[in-house]
Motif scaffolding. Sequence first.
Motif, PDB file in Angstrom:
ATOM      1  N   SER A  95       0.868  -1.171   0.000  1.00 16.38           N
ATOM      2  CA  SER A  95       0.000   0.000   0.000  1.00 16.38           C
ATOM      3  C   SER A  95       0.909   1.225   0.000  1.00 16.38           C
ATOM      4  CB  SER A  95      -0.909  -0.011   1.227  1.00 16.38           C
ATOM      5  OG  SER A  95      -1.739   1.117   1.229  1.00 16.38           O
ATOM      6  N   LEU A  96       1.128   1.770  -1.172  1.00 16.65           N
ATOM      7  CA  LEU A  96       2.041   2.900  -1.333  1.00 16.65           C
ATOM      8  C   LEU A  96       1.305   4.078  -1.946  1.00 16.65           C
ATOM      9  CD1 LEU A  96       3.859   0.280  -1.317  1.00 16.65           C
ATOM     10  CD2 LEU A  96       5.500   1.619  -2.579  1.00 16.65           C
ATOM     11  N   ARG A  97       1.709   5.258  -1.546  1.00 12.25           N
ATOM     12  CA  ARG A  97       1.180   6.479  -2.148  1.00 12.25           C
ATOM     13  C   ARG A  97       2.368   7.390  -2.442  1.00 12.25           C
ATOM     14  NH1 ARG A  97      -2.681   8.202   1.338  1.00 12.25           N
ATOM     15  NH2 ARG A  97      -1.167   9.349   2.567  1.00 12.25           N
ATOM     16  N   PHE A  98       2.372   7.928  -3.638  1.00 11.57           N
ATOM     17  CA  PHE A  98       3.431   8.829  -4.062  1.00 11.57           C
ATOM     18  C   PHE A  98       2.835  10.210  -4.335  1.00 11.57           C
ATOM     19  CE2 PHE A  98       4.835   4.571  -5.185  1.00 11.57           C
ATOM     20  CZ  PHE A  98       6.087   4.552  -4.592  1.00 11.57           C
ATOM     21  N   PRO A  99       3.648  11.241  -4.273  1.00 15.07           N
ATOM     22  CA  PRO A  99       3.133  12.598  -4.473  1.00 15.07           C
ATOM     23  C   PRO A  99       2.656  12.819  -5.913  1.00 15.07           C
ATOM     24  CG  PRO A  99       5.525  12.613  -4.354  1.00 15.07           C
ATOM     25  CD  PRO A  99       5.093  11.220  -4.033  1.00 15.07           C
ATOM     26  N   ALA A 100       1.819  13.832  -6.071  1.00 14.35           N
ATOM     27  CA  ALA A 100       1.387  14.231  -7.411  1.00 14.35           C
ATOM     28  C   ALA A 100       2.585  14.766  -8.176  1.00 14.35           C
ATOM     29  CB  ALA A 100       0.295  15.301  -7.309  1.00 14.35           C
ATOM     30  N   GLY A 101       2.526  14.668  -9.474  1.00 15.74           N
ATOM     31  CA  GLY A 101       3.595  15.209 -10.305  1.00 15.74           C
ATOM     32  C   GLY A 101       4.341  14.130 -11.059  1.00 15.74           C
ATOM     33  N   ALA A 102       5.291  14.565 -11.858  1.00 17.97           N
ATOM     34  CA  ALA A 102       6.029  13.667 -12.748  1.00 17.97           C
ATOM     35  C   ALA A 102       6.809  12.595 -11.981  1.00 17.97           C
ATOM     36  CB  ALA A 102       6.969  14.474 -13.641  1.00 17.97           C
ATOM     37  N   ASP A 103       7.459  12.981 -10.872  1.00 19.30           N
ATOM     38  CA  ASP A 103       8.235  11.999 -10.112  1.00 19.30           C
ATOM     39  C   ASP A 103       7.323  10.932  -9.502  1.00 19.30           C
ATOM     40  OD1 ASP A 103      10.512  13.396 -10.757  1.00 19.30           O
ATOM     41  OD2 ASP A 103      10.718  14.348  -8.788  1.00 19.30           O
ATOM     42  N   GLY A 104       6.214  11.356  -8.927  1.00 20.44           N
ATOM     43  CA  GLY A 104       5.251  10.410  -8.371  1.00 20.44           C
ATOM     44  C   GLY A 104       4.657   9.519  -9.451  1.00 20.44           C
ATOM     45  N   GLU A 109       4.246   4.255 -11.974  1.00 20.06           N
ATOM     46  CA  GLU A 109       4.357   3.467 -13.201  1.00 20.06           C
ATOM     47  C   GLU A 109       5.258   2.244 -13.025  1.00 20.06           C
ATOM     48  OE1 GLU A 109       6.075   3.987 -17.680  1.00 20.06           O
ATOM     49  OE2 GLU A 109       4.869   5.620 -16.857  1.00 20.06           O
ATOM     50  N   ILE A 110       6.301   2.364 -12.236  1.00 19.15           N
ATOM     51  CA  ILE A 110       7.252   1.265 -12.056  1.00 19.15           C
ATOM     52  C   ILE A 110       6.843   0.317 -10.928  1.00 19.15           C
ATOM     53  CG2 ILE A 110       8.833   2.418 -10.428  1.00 19.15           C
ATOM     54  CD1 ILE A 110      10.133   0.459 -13.359  1.00 19.15           C
ATOM     55  N   LEU A 111       5.888   0.704 -10.096  1.00 18.09           N
ATOM     56  CA  LEU A 111       5.540  -0.048  -8.882  1.00 18.09           C
ATOM     57  C   LEU A 111       5.204  -1.512  -9.160  1.00 18.09           C
ATOM     58  CD1 LEU A 111       5.015  -0.262  -5.868  1.00 18.09           C
ATOM     59  CD2 LEU A 111       2.729   0.706  -6.272  1.00 18.09           C
TER      60      LEU A 111
END
Length: 141
Positions: A95-104, A109-111
């Motif tokens: 259960s992962l959450r990444f920030p908004a934006g290109a890096d997130g 995408e790779i998760l």
Amino acid sequence: MSDDTRRSVSLERVETGVYRARNDRGGELVFGSHAGAGFTPVELLLAAIAGCSAVDVDVVTGRRAEPERFEVRCSADKVRADGGSQLENIELTFSLRFPAGADGDAAREILSRAVAASHDRTCTVSRTIERGTPVTVRVED
């Protein structure tokens, strides 16, 4: 096998049902069936599965973005089968959450590929369990 590939821990009894494991780097962990809120051996196995894959996934996704949430749960059913206890239905959930934006977006995408690669190739713990590696037991004099 060479010394650089060998892994080991030592274990000593602290009291009835409580043990201290040590690694070669000086780390210690107290656990057991009577260790109060401490981990049981089965819980340590589940933690090892979760931790091994978490490290793999964190390295890959963390190169793209720092997670806002990173939780991994490993659960299983402890059953009696074939005259003994074992775990069945082992399940690992990320259960992962990444920030908004290109890096997130890049991390998201790779998760799935990172989780699959950990399961299929890089997590020593779950691969060992799935392969059913034999355990040799000895009693010293």
